[in-house]
Design a protein around this motif. Structure first.
Motif, mmCIF file in Angstrom:
data_model
loop_
_atom_site.group_PDB
_atom_site.id
_atom_site.type_symbol
_atom_site.label_atom_id
_atom_site.label_comp_id
_atom_site.label_asym_id
_atom_site.label_seq_id
_atom_site.Cartn_x
_atom_site.Cartn_y
_atom_site.Cartn_z
ATOM 1 N N ALA A 161 0.837 -1.206 0.000
ATOM 2 C CA ALA A 161 0.000 0.000 0.000
ATOM 3 C C ALA A 161 0.869 1.252 0.000
ATOM 4 O O ALA A 161 1.918 1.292 0.637
ATOM 5 C CB ALA A 161 -0.910 -0.007 1.217
ATOM 6 N N ASN A 162 0.410 2.238 -0.727
ATOM 7 C CA ASN A 162 1.018 3.568 -0.783
ATOM 8 C C ASN A 162 2.440 3.585 -1.330
ATOM 9 O O ASN A 162 3.178 4.532 -1.071
ATOM 10 C CB ASN A 162 0.969 4.244 0.592
ATOM 11 C CG ASN A 162 -0.445 4.398 1.086
ATOM 12 O OD1 ASN A 162 -1.330 4.804 0.340
ATOM 13 N ND2 ASN A 162 -0.681 4.046 2.342
ATOM 14 N N SER A 163 2.835 2.568 -2.075
ATOM 15 C CA SER A 163 4.143 2.590 -2.726
ATOM 16 C C SER A 163 4.066 3.557 -3.905
ATOM 17 O O SER A 163 3.134 3.493 -4.699
ATOM 18 C CB SER A 163 4.514 1.205 -3.249
ATOM 19 O OG SER A 163 4.686 0.311 -2.192
ATOM 20 N N THR A 164 5.031 4.440 -4.010
ATOM 21 C CA THR A 164 4.990 5.392 -5.112
ATOM 22 C C THR A 164 5.500 4.783 -6.413
ATOM 23 O O THR A 164 5.077 5.180 -7.485
ATOM 24 C CB THR A 164 5.819 6.655 -4.799
ATOM 25 O OG1 THR A 164 7.146 6.263 -4.485
ATOM 26 C CG2 THR A 164 5.210 7.423 -3.644
ATOM 27 N N LYS A 165 6.399 3.809 -6.309
ATOM 28 C CA LYS A 165 6.935 3.165 -7.501
ATOM 29 C C LYS A 165 7.057 1.671 -7.253
ATOM 30 O O LYS A 165 7.619 1.240 -6.252
ATOM 31 C CB LYS A 165 8.303 3.720 -7.853
ATOM 32 C CG LYS A 165 8.866 3.159 -9.154
ATOM 33 C CD LYS A 165 10.300 3.552 -9.405
ATOM 34 C CE LYS A 165 10.460 5.003 -9.666
ATOM 35 N NZ LYS A 165 11.820 5.364 -10.100
ATOM 36 N N LEU A 166 6.490 0.892 -8.171
ATOM 37 C CA LEU A 166 6.616 -0.565 -8.157
ATOM 38 C C LEU A 166 7.174 -0.979 -9.504
ATOM 39 O O LEU A 166 6.776 -0.433 -10.533
ATOM 40 C CB LEU A 166 5.262 -1.232 -7.945
ATOM 41 C CG LEU A 166 4.539 -0.897 -6.642
ATOM 42 C CD1 LEU A 166 3.097 -1.358 -6.707
ATOM 43 C CD2 LEU A 166 5.249 -1.544 -5.481
ATOM 44 N N GLY A 167 8.069 -1.945 -9.506
ATOM 45 C CA GLY A 167 8.635 -2.387 -10.771
ATOM 46 C C GLY A 167 8.942 -3.864 -10.767
ATOM 47 O O GLY A 167 9.324 -4.424 -9.746
ATOM 48 N N ILE A 168 8.736 -4.484 -11.922
ATOM 49 C CA ILE A 168 9.112 -5.888 -12.086
ATOM 50 C C ILE A 168 9.659 -6.089 -13.491
ATOM 51 O O ILE A 168 9.112 -5.570 -14.464
ATOM 52 C CB ILE A 168 7.941 -6.852 -11.806
ATOM 53 C CG1 ILE A 168 8.404 -8.309 -11.940
ATOM 54 C CG2 ILE A 168 6.757 -6.560 -12.698
ATOM 55 C CD1 ILE A 168 7.448 -9.331 -11.389
ATOM 56 N N ASN A 169 10.752 -6.811 -13.559
ATOM 57 C CA ASN A 169 11.315 -7.253 -14.824
ATOM 58 C C ASN A 169 11.310 -8.776 -14.750
ATOM 59 O O ASN A 169 12.176 -9.373 -14.120
ATOM 60 C CB ASN A 169 12.729 -6.705 -15.010
ATOM 61 C CG ASN A 169 13.306 -7.080 -16.361
ATOM 62 O OD1 ASN A 169 12.699 -7.801 -17.143
ATOM 63 N ND2 ASN A 169 14.501 -6.590 -16.635
ATOM 64 N N ALA A 170 10.280 -9.394 -15.342
ATOM 65 C CA ALA A 170 10.109 -10.847 -15.271
ATOM 66 C C ALA A 170 10.590 -11.494 -16.566
ATOM 67 O O ALA A 170 10.258 -11.025 -17.656
ATOM 68 C CB ALA A 170 8.642 -11.193 -15.029
#
Length: 152
Positions: free
Chosen positions: A117-126
């Motif tokens: 919750a409330n994360s400003t940036k999420l990233g995934i390189n799958a």
């Protein structure tokens, strides 16, 4: 003090002040790794490194109450194809980032990462490594969860 000494002392103080003010910013950028240049929101990159075709899939956020936030769909990914997507959406609750796909008329779901919750940036390189005999997509991932960078 002479004028020269005063200038040197003021220069040193200004340099230390600039260094002290920029250190948190630089540490934040370093902690994000390859995700530091990406915009705030949810950033997804899926690479098919397997020899199999990844079926058409839907990417979404899902919480414990089965509430879904649809992010995108993508067509099948042939070997060596890549899809990238980003959105400005910032989850206000805890979610899992998931993908669903269909093989031989049966639906499957794969949880890709936890999205706090409330994360400003999420990233995934799958990177898709393979599709198992049980039709499960096997991946390796680099993930930024808003605070930490890790690999699965």
């Amino acid at each position: 003090m002479t004028k020269k000494k005063t200038t040197i002392v003021i220069s040193i103080i200004l340099l230390l002040l600039i260094l002290a003010l920029s250190t948190p910013y630089l540490l934040n950028k370093l902690s994000q790794g390859e995700f530091s240049s990406l915009p705030d929101g949810v950033n997804i990159r899926i690479q098919n490194t397997s020899t199999e075709v990844v079926p058409k899939s839907e990417i979404y956020l899902i919480n414990g109450d089965e509430e879904k936030v649809h992010l995108t769909e993508f067509p099948e990914l042939k070997p060596k194809d890549t899809i990238s997507f980003n959105t400005k959406y910032r989850p206000k609750d805890d979610y899992n980032l998931a993908m669903s796909y269909e093989i031989n008329g049966k639906k499957y779901e794969k949880i890709l990462m936890y999205a706090g919750a409330n994360s400003t940036k999420l990233g995934i390189n799958a990177k898709v490594k393979s599709i198992s005999d049980k039709n499960e997509i096997e991946t390796t991932s680099k993930i930024f969860d808003g605070l930490h960078l890790y690999e699965e």
